[in-house]
Every structure is written in C-alpha cells, then in structure tokens.
Scaffold this active site. Structure first.
Site, PDB file in Angstrom:
ATOM      1  CD  GLU A  61      43.070  36.757  45.419  1.00 50.44           C
ATOM      2  OE1 GLU A  61      41.797  36.400  45.217  1.00 50.44           O
ATOM      3  OE2 GLU A  61      43.515  37.243  44.263  1.00 50.44           O
ATOM      4  N   GLY A 112      32.332  51.673  34.331  1.00 52.09           N
ATOM      5  CA  GLY A 112      32.173  53.192  34.161  1.00 52.09           C
ATOM      6  C   GLY A 112      32.943  53.852  34.672  1.00 52.09           C
TER       7      GLY A 112
END
Length: 417
Positions: free
Chosen positions: A208, A355
């Site tokens: 980024e 998860g």
C-alpha cells in the site's frame, strides 16, 4: 515446449536459481534442453557463471541451437514465475512417464500391483520432506540427560513481548491486526529495525505504501523527528537535528531492510523476491514483513469469494514461512464491528475473513490505543494484545507510542534504538 524454454531462460539470466532447483535434466522433454540444463548445472556446481559466453564453449553448441537459440531462451526469462515453470515441466514429465508405464504394462502384461507401484514412484519424484522415525528417535535419545536450550527467536525489542513469545520463530506466521491508523505500520517498522540490528535480513513487502514513505518513517522513528518535518527536511529540521542526520541515516542503513512496494503482489512473486534476497545476502536469516494481508493478490479469484481468497493466502503464507524456515509477520485490517461495542479492544472475529487466518496463524497480536477513540486523553499507551500464541501464554503487553514520530518505546523505558 514453452515452459522448458522459459525455465532455461530464467536459469540463464538468474543463475542463483540453479542452486535451488530439484529438477533433473532427464525430466525435460527436448533432448537439447536436457543437455543445456546438464551443462548449466555443471557450471553452477563449479561456481562458474552460466551465460552466453560460458555456454558458447559447449562442444555440441550447434546441436543445441547455437548462440541465437541461447539468446532466444534468455528472452523468456521471468524469475518471479520460476516455480510455475518448474511445476509445468514436472507435470509434463509425470504425464509422459505415466503414459510410458501404461504402454509397457499393456505390452508386457504387468500385474496391477506393479503398475500402481510404478505410478506411485512418479508422484513421489519431488518429495524432499521425508524423515525416518529411527533417525528422529536417535537424535532424541539423549534428550532426558541433556539440558535443552530454549529456542530464541528474532527479538522484538520489547522486553515483555520477548518474554511472552520468545521472539518470532522460524516457520511461524504472526498476524498483527488493528483498525486503520492504530499504528500497525509503525509497529512493523519497529520490528523490522530490531530484526535488522540483530543481524537478520528484514524484507518488507509494502503493498500500500511506497518505499519512500516507509523510509521516511524509518528515519523519523529512529531520529525522533516529527514526521511532518520529513516533507521539507531543509526547512523542517533544526540545526541540532541536522548535526544528528548522518548518524541517524547510518543507523537506519545498519538495518539492511529490503523493501518491495509493488501493488497487488502474489505470494509466488514474494517467494521469488525473497529467494533472490537470500542469495544476495548469504548467511543472513530472512524475516518477512507484509503490509497487509488482504492486499496480497490471490493466485485464483474463486468467483470473487473473499473468504476463499483469504484462505488461500493464509495457507500460502504458512507454506512460505516453512519453505524459507523464517518468521513471516503480516499486518491485517479489522472490520468495523469493533466500533459498535462499548469495549473496543479487538477479538478474533474482528479480523476480516477471520476463520482461516485464526487457524493458520501461530501468533495473533491486536493493537489498541485508548487515544484513538478518546482524543482528549494524553495517554500514549499502545496495547499489544496477544490473542493467540500457539507456543506460549496470551496476555497484553504495553508500550509507549509517539504518533508524531512513529517511535515505539518499551514500557520499561527502553528506546527502540
């Protein structure tokens, strides 16, 4: 076969990759490609360069296609795709071998058991993860009578964090997660500096922020300069700070940090770049930092399923940590659900697509600052909340964080530098 050309061309332009390949010349399809790879491997083992000049001395050069063909191979080179080329060549070889076995089995009337054994042997051709239980037990036999040294990982420069985690361990993935502007990148920069000053090779994949911005932050946090001053150093720095400048620049250079700031890099590209850095700095253990997880480009789109994309990336990060036997530290964004609660300290479910990340990570650290939510307070505490620690306790470590300079100061009063 294009994959074989690309493979040989990449070896030709990036000799260091020859030391890593497990392919054998006979696994290539074209005879001249087999001969070329054999010559390349022989040159590499002797420590000689593999290029147009050294290959031009090959006795069968014209049979191999001559200088023009070698130059043509070089045009196919792409070091970032070397693993893809190796996989394509290996799969093609397996397919040829399978067909050969089935043809022979029919012609010679093999028993089904022999056919299955022969096919299994092909699939095991690249297995290098074998360990005999006998060898492992022999190594462990003296363990009860031998004091075991605690395996010390890459130090973090934060006393209490090192006590809790014993540093970042080889082959393990650490996730540092927080809301935007909480201080993730500054924590990463602090950890990368510490790794570099301890003799490791920090490799930052900044997906980024451009490399110049990372460098500005490195300098500001090391020199205790307000980051606003980095915009115009001539006007911004005091005379005293200008006197310190050469020392600070030297101190930052000592970290040996390597930065790759391309957007949307894949794990495969990161592995190729890491491998190149490892060969460029022999003897230095890499420590990989990624800013940040969901900006990594997955190998497959999975129909736009963010969950499946993050699952692939998460598992690939773990595989990379094991492949290079080094720590991988990745930053991660938290979703907005944390903002809806009275206690805004993050929990596992706040990680985006949590998860697989929760399952694959060895260490998960959340960042929390009271000042982030309460602008009126002068509390400069940054909490490092260890929510998962596969090999140790969980808990909270507190440091001081200067949001103007980006400096992380150990709560024990020790400076980062």
């Amino acid at each position: 076969m294009i994959a074989e050309k690309a493979l040989l061309g990449t070896f030709l332009k990036h000799n260091y990759l020859l030391k890593d390949t497990t392919l054998k010349p006979e696994q290539l399809e074209e005879i001249r490609h087999q001969k070329l790879l054999k010559i390349m491997l022989q040159l590499a083992r002797k420590g000689k360069p593999v290029d147009v000049v050294t290959l031009s001395t090959a006795p069968e050069l014209e049979q191999l296609g001559g200088i023009s063909y070698i130059n043509e191979l070089a045009s196919f080179a792409d070091a970032e795709k070397i693993e893809e080329y190796e996989e394509l060549v290996l799969e093609a070889w397996k397919e040829r071998e399978k067909n050969n076995i089935l043809t022979r089995a029919i012609q010679e009337g093999w028993e089904i058991g022999k056919v299955i054994t022969s096919l299994d042997a092909i699939n095991e051709s690249k297995m290098d993860d074998h360990a005999s239980i006998t060898d492992i037990l022999a190594d462990m036999y003296e363990a009860p009578w031998r004091p075991e040294e605690k395996k010390r990982g890459v130090p973090t420069g934060i006393v209490q964090l090192d006590r809790t985690t014993n540093g970042f361990q080889d082959g393990e993935v650490t996730v540092i997660a927080a809301r935007p502007s909480m201080g993730k990148t500054d924590v990463m920069i602090h950890l990368a500096k510490q790794a570099g000053w301890q003799g490791h090779l920090p490799i930052i994949f900044s997906l980024e922020m451009p490399s110049r911005s990372i460098t500005d932050r490195l300098i500001a946090s090391t020199g205790r300069f307000n980051r606003m001053k980095m915009r115009n150093l001539y006007k911004g720095l005091t005379d005293e700070q200008k006197k310190m400048w050469p020392t600070i620049i030297g101190r930052v250079a000592d970290t040996n940090i390597q930065i790759f700031d391309g957007a949307g890099q894949t794990i495969m590209e990161m592995r190729a770049k890491t491998r190149k850095m490892v060969h460029s700095f022999p003897g230095k253990k890499p420590v990989i930092f990624i800013d940040y997880l969901t900006l990594i480009r997955p190998a497959n789109s999975y129909g736009g399923s963010a969950h499946l994309q993050v699952t692939e990336i998460s598992k690939s990060l773990k595989a990379m940590a094991k492949e290079f036997n080094c720590p991988v530290i990745t930053l991660a964004q938290l979703n907005r659900s944390v903002e809806q609660r009275a206690d805004k300290r993050p929990v596992m479910s706040d990680i985006r697509e949590s998860g697989s990340v929760e399952q694959d990570a060895d260490l998960i650290i959340f960042l929390y600052r009271e000042k982030y939510y309460n602008k009126e307070t002068d509390d400069d505490t940054l909490e490092l909340i260890i929510a998962k620690n596969r090999n140790g306790p969980v808990g909270t470590v507190r440091v001081k964080y200067n949001e103007h300079t980006g400096e992380i100061i150990d709560d024990y009063g020790q400076r980062a530098v």
